[in-house]
Design an enzyme around this catalytic site. Structure first.
Site, mmCIF file in Angstrom:
data_model
loop_
_atom_site.group_PDB
_atom_site.id
_atom_site.type_symbol
_atom_site.label_atom_id
_atom_site.label_comp_id
_atom_site.label_asym_id
_atom_site.label_seq_id
_atom_site.Cartn_x
_atom_site.Cartn_y
_atom_site.Cartn_z
ATOM 1 N N TYR A 101 -11.929 -25.793 -52.368
ATOM 2 C CA TYR A 101 -10.646 -25.659 -53.031
ATOM 3 C C TYR A 101 -9.358 -26.075 -52.126
ATOM 4 O O TYR A 101 -8.117 -26.281 -52.706
ATOM 5 C CB TYR A 101 -10.397 -24.113 -53.677
ATOM 6 C CG TYR A 101 -11.225 -23.829 -54.582
ATOM 7 C CD1 TYR A 101 -11.184 -24.441 -55.726
ATOM 8 C CD2 TYR A 101 -12.539 -23.466 -54.450
ATOM 9 C CE1 TYR A 101 -12.147 -24.181 -56.785
ATOM 10 C CE2 TYR A 101 -13.499 -23.188 -55.366
ATOM 11 C CZ TYR A 101 -13.311 -23.769 -56.707
ATOM 12 O OH TYR A 101 -14.392 -23.588 -57.514
ATOM 13 N N PHE B 239 -12.800 -11.616 -59.891
ATOM 14 C CA PHE B 239 -12.759 -12.045 -61.264
ATOM 15 C C PHE B 239 -13.293 -13.687 -61.473
ATOM 16 O O PHE B 239 -13.417 -14.237 -60.419
ATOM 17 C CB PHE B 239 -11.192 -12.241 -61.726
ATOM 18 C CG PHE B 239 -10.481 -12.868 -60.837
ATOM 19 C CD1 PHE B 239 -10.082 -14.286 -60.803
ATOM 20 C CD2 PHE B 239 -9.817 -12.128 -59.733
ATOM 21 C CE1 PHE B 239 -9.328 -14.946 -60.029
ATOM 22 C CE2 PHE B 239 -8.744 -12.791 -58.996
ATOM 23 C CZ PHE B 239 -8.638 -14.132 -59.121
#
Length: 408
Positions: free
Chosen positions: A119, A408
């Site tokens: 990322y 999450f």
């Protein structure tokens, strides 16, 4: 990329894109229509990649707010990023991530990274660190009663006390950078406790701390796994989370967790690097803390993101920023912060740069945990005016280290 196309998901796609995610993360079970995660996902916020009429890639978003220094703001909570094994190394991930970042309405995006190297290519900076505690409770005790131990503890099933849990969490949220908002659906999802997911632990219990007036000031959710050897019991307490609005609640709840009978180890993941327990116990090294990466932050709309948070000190600095993926963020920006960390203005400027960096570094510093000064020591932030790094690093910092208490 010939033959690939992107589109938004629909409710009818949930099982299909769930299989792609499960396959990428080597989950062997089939998608379960009763899974509580379905109560909080919005299919329209999932970007799907298709090839030959089949879904082969996903990149999703949960719509939630995030606590940042001095504020709680909308943040794209990126999740479920995956590519089917037969379709990797074709640029599909870059195409999905680019599509996602160029279309989100939020000023920042956040995620948990399966691997950080993935990322950073898309401008995400490491904005927080989390600590996993593996404490030997026989070697630990709380040094003293903080603020007078006049409260009481109450045990309940989490589902029975959702109102109290939500109220305490809401009181604390704004003071904890990195924490995410929870509506009723999220509370329902987080407290779903199916036996097939317990991995040998008991059902999760909640313990609430109430002050002398009967006001709930904190809670912990925990579970226990029983284990024995020839020397007797050596069970493990797994702390799902601990939320305390007062020092008295913090100390009382930890005191409870360190005294659960027939256990020897207390494990708490997703802790902050400045967790109060480090300063409450008499032997902090016995907490067995291990640091790992936490939230990664990507600034999507630079001026809106920088004016949405508060700062620890006044500052007037010109930032020269590069951003290969989102060129609207690139250029020179003058950030002016007034007394008290408010009165923020961020606007384009032709003035000489005081500091220069990539948008990744600003994302890393955004929650106040990663210091611009530390990044300058690596050469990733470059100083052009003496003293600019020190001033900006102080301003971007915060009195509480960021951490996320849920994945999450």
């Amino acid at each position: 990329m010939t033959g690939y196309s992107l589109r938004a998901a629909t409710t009818a796609d949930i099982d299909a894109f769930s299989r792609v995610i499960r396959g990428a993360f080597f989950v062997t079970s089939e998608p379960d229509p009763s899974d509580s995660i379905r109560t909080v996902l919005d299919p329209s916020r999932y970007t799907l990649a298709e090839f030959g009429g089949q879904i082969v890639g996903t990149a999703g978003i949960f719509t939630r707010d995030l606590a940042v220094p001095g504020a709680v703001i909308p943040a794209a909570h990126v999740t479920g990023v995956s590519v089917a094994p037969a379709h990797t190394r074709k640029g599909l991930l870059r195409r999905m991530m680019t599509d996602q970042l160029t279309s989100v309405p939020e000023a920042i995006a956040v995620l948990w990274a399966s691997e950080g190297r993935i990322y950073q290519r898309f401008g995400y900076g490491l904005a927080s660190q989390n600590v996993t505690l593996r404490a030997d409770r026989r070697e630990l005790s709380i040094r003293s009663t903080v603020g007078g131990d006049t409260g009481t503890l109450r045990s309940a099933a989490p589902s029975e006390v959702l109102k109290e849990l939500s109220e305490v969490y809401g009181r604390v949220l704004a003071e904890r950078p990195g924490w995410s908002s929870r509506d009723d659906a999220w509370w329902g999802h987080l407290t779903t406790d199916l036996e097939k997911h317990r991995d040998g632990f008991t059902a999760t219990r909640a313990v609430l701390y109430e002050n002398a007036e009967g006001v709930v000031e904190g809670f912990t959710r925990y579970r226990v796994r029983s284990e024995w050897d020839d020397n007797g019991p050596k069970g493990e307490v797994n702390v799902v989370e601990l939320v305390a609005a007062t020092p008295a609640a913090e100390a009382a709840l930890w005191r409870f967790l360190l005294r659960v009978d027939l256990t020897r180890t207390v494990v708490k993941g997703l802790s902050s690097v400045d967790e109060p327990i480090f300063h409450l116990v008499d032997e902090p090294r016995r907490l067995g803390g291990k640091i790992g990466d936490g939230l990664w932050v990507r600034i999507v709309d630079l001026p809106r993101a920088l004016v949405s948070r508060r700062y620890a000190a006044p500052v007037d600095v010109v930032l020269e920023v590069t951003d290969e993926l989102l060129p609207a963020n690139a250029g020179r920006w003058r950030l002016r912060v007034g007394a008290g960390g408010a009165l923020v203005n961020c606007s384009p400027t032709d003035a000489p740069a005081d500091l220069s960096c990539d948008v990744l570094e600003l994302g890393a510093a955004y929650l106040g945990g990663t210091k611009l000064g530390a990044l300058a020591a690596t050469g990733r932030v470059r100083e052009h005016r003496p003293g600019a790094v020190a001033a900006a690093s102080t301003a971007f910092g915060w009195h509480v280290s960021p951490a996320s208490i849920e994945i999450f």
